[in-house]
Design a protein around this motif. Sequence first.
Motif, mmCIF file in Angstrom:
data_model
loop_
_atom_site.group_PDB
_atom_site.id
_atom_site.type_symbol
_atom_site.label_atom_id
_atom_site.label_comp_id
_atom_site.label_asym_id
_atom_site.label_seq_id
_atom_site.Cartn_x
_atom_site.Cartn_y
_atom_site.Cartn_z
ATOM 1 N N VAL A 150 0.827 -1.205 0.000
ATOM 2 C CA VAL A 150 0.000 0.000 0.000
ATOM 3 C C VAL A 150 0.867 1.263 0.000
ATOM 4 O O VAL A 150 0.737 2.111 -0.882
ATOM 5 C CB VAL A 150 -0.970 -0.012 1.201
ATOM 6 N N ALA A 151 1.766 1.383 0.963
ATOM 7 C CA ALA A 151 2.550 2.610 1.087
ATOM 8 C C ALA A 151 3.588 2.754 -0.022
ATOM 9 O O ALA A 151 3.769 3.833 -0.572
ATOM 10 C CB ALA A 151 3.228 2.649 2.450
ATOM 11 N N PHE A 152 4.299 1.666 -0.361
ATOM 12 C CA PHE A 152 5.367 1.753 -1.354
ATOM 13 C C PHE A 152 4.964 1.236 -2.733
ATOM 14 O O PHE A 152 5.761 1.242 -3.656
ATOM 15 C CB PHE A 152 6.603 0.994 -0.879
ATOM 16 N N SER A 153 3.749 0.739 -2.872
ATOM 17 C CA SER A 153 3.226 0.219 -4.154
ATOM 18 C C SER A 153 4.113 -0.869 -4.754
ATOM 19 O O SER A 153 4.355 -0.894 -5.956
ATOM 20 C CB SER A 153 3.046 1.360 -5.160
ATOM 21 N N VAL A 154 4.590 -1.765 -3.925
ATOM 22 C CA VAL A 154 5.380 -2.899 -4.384
ATOM 23 C C VAL A 154 4.426 -4.051 -4.664
ATOM 24 O O VAL A 154 3.604 -4.397 -3.817
ATOM 25 C CB VAL A 154 6.421 -3.325 -3.326
ATOM 26 N N ARG A 155 4.509 -4.634 -5.850
ATOM 27 C CA ARG A 155 3.642 -5.758 -6.186
ATOM 28 C C ARG A 155 4.147 -7.006 -5.459
ATOM 29 O O ARG A 155 5.299 -7.380 -5.572
ATOM 30 C CB ARG A 155 3.648 -5.994 -7.692
ATOM 31 N N LEU A 156 3.253 -7.638 -4.729
ATOM 32 C CA LEU A 156 3.592 -8.842 -3.978
ATOM 33 C C LEU A 156 2.777 -10.012 -4.515
ATOM 34 O O LEU A 156 1.606 -9.853 -4.845
ATOM 35 C CB LEU A 156 3.289 -8.648 -2.487
ATOM 36 N N ALA A 157 3.413 -11.173 -4.582
ATOM 37 C CA ALA A 157 2.723 -12.381 -5.046
ATOM 38 C C ALA A 157 1.802 -12.862 -3.924
ATOM 39 O O ALA A 157 2.264 -13.413 -2.936
ATOM 40 C CB ALA A 157 3.736 -13.453 -5.399
ATOM 41 N N LEU A 158 0.499 -12.648 -4.096
ATOM 42 C CA LEU A 158 -0.440 -13.035 -3.046
ATOM 43 C C LEU A 158 -0.810 -14.510 -3.123
ATOM 44 O O LEU A 158 -1.020 -15.153 -2.099
ATOM 45 C CB LEU A 158 -1.701 -12.181 -3.121
ATOM 46 N N LEU A 159 -0.914 -15.043 -4.328
ATOM 47 C CA LEU A 159 -1.246 -16.459 -4.479
ATOM 48 C C LEU A 159 0.026 -17.274 -4.607
ATOM 49 O O LEU A 159 0.972 -16.863 -5.264
ATOM 50 C CB LEU A 159 -2.115 -16.675 -5.723
#
Length: 168
Positions: A150-159
């Motif tokens: 949210v704060a740094f807009s880093v895409r994280l692999a959620l699945l």
Amino acid sequence: MSGKAVMARLAVPLGMLCLSGVYAFGVFNIRVQFDEGFVGPKFLPGLLCLLAFLLLGKIIWSELRGLQSEKADAEALAARHSDRLKWRPFWVAVSILAYVAAFKLLGYPLATFLLAAALIGLFSETRPGLLKLALFSSVITAVFYGLFAVAFSVRLALLPEGLLWILQ
């Protein structure tokens, strides 16, 4: 104190410091494809390197100060030399390496939850209950998700990629 005793107390932190130096060298060799601002591909590894150097420096400094101090209480000395405390930096590094290796396979939520649980287990003076461990690990996972996604807009692999691989 003999040279062997000094090496015995400093061997693991110094070894971890050398490994962190090799890791830091690798961070500086990361090639940036385009400017992503403050939080680019070097940010998190660089932050981990800085944190590792600071914490290992603190460990080494406290060990050197402990070597000079002859007024150490026998009970505190026994606690300092316990196997759990002596190997703690090693198990932290193993946990982080396992996290990095499992991140793509398990996804951010599960990998971070397991890392948080492992670190809580390593640094707890008493064994936390399973419910308390799950709650604390979940909060840590959510806080870091909020920070990076949210704060740094880093895409994280959620699945988990492993789950996607199985479903194909």
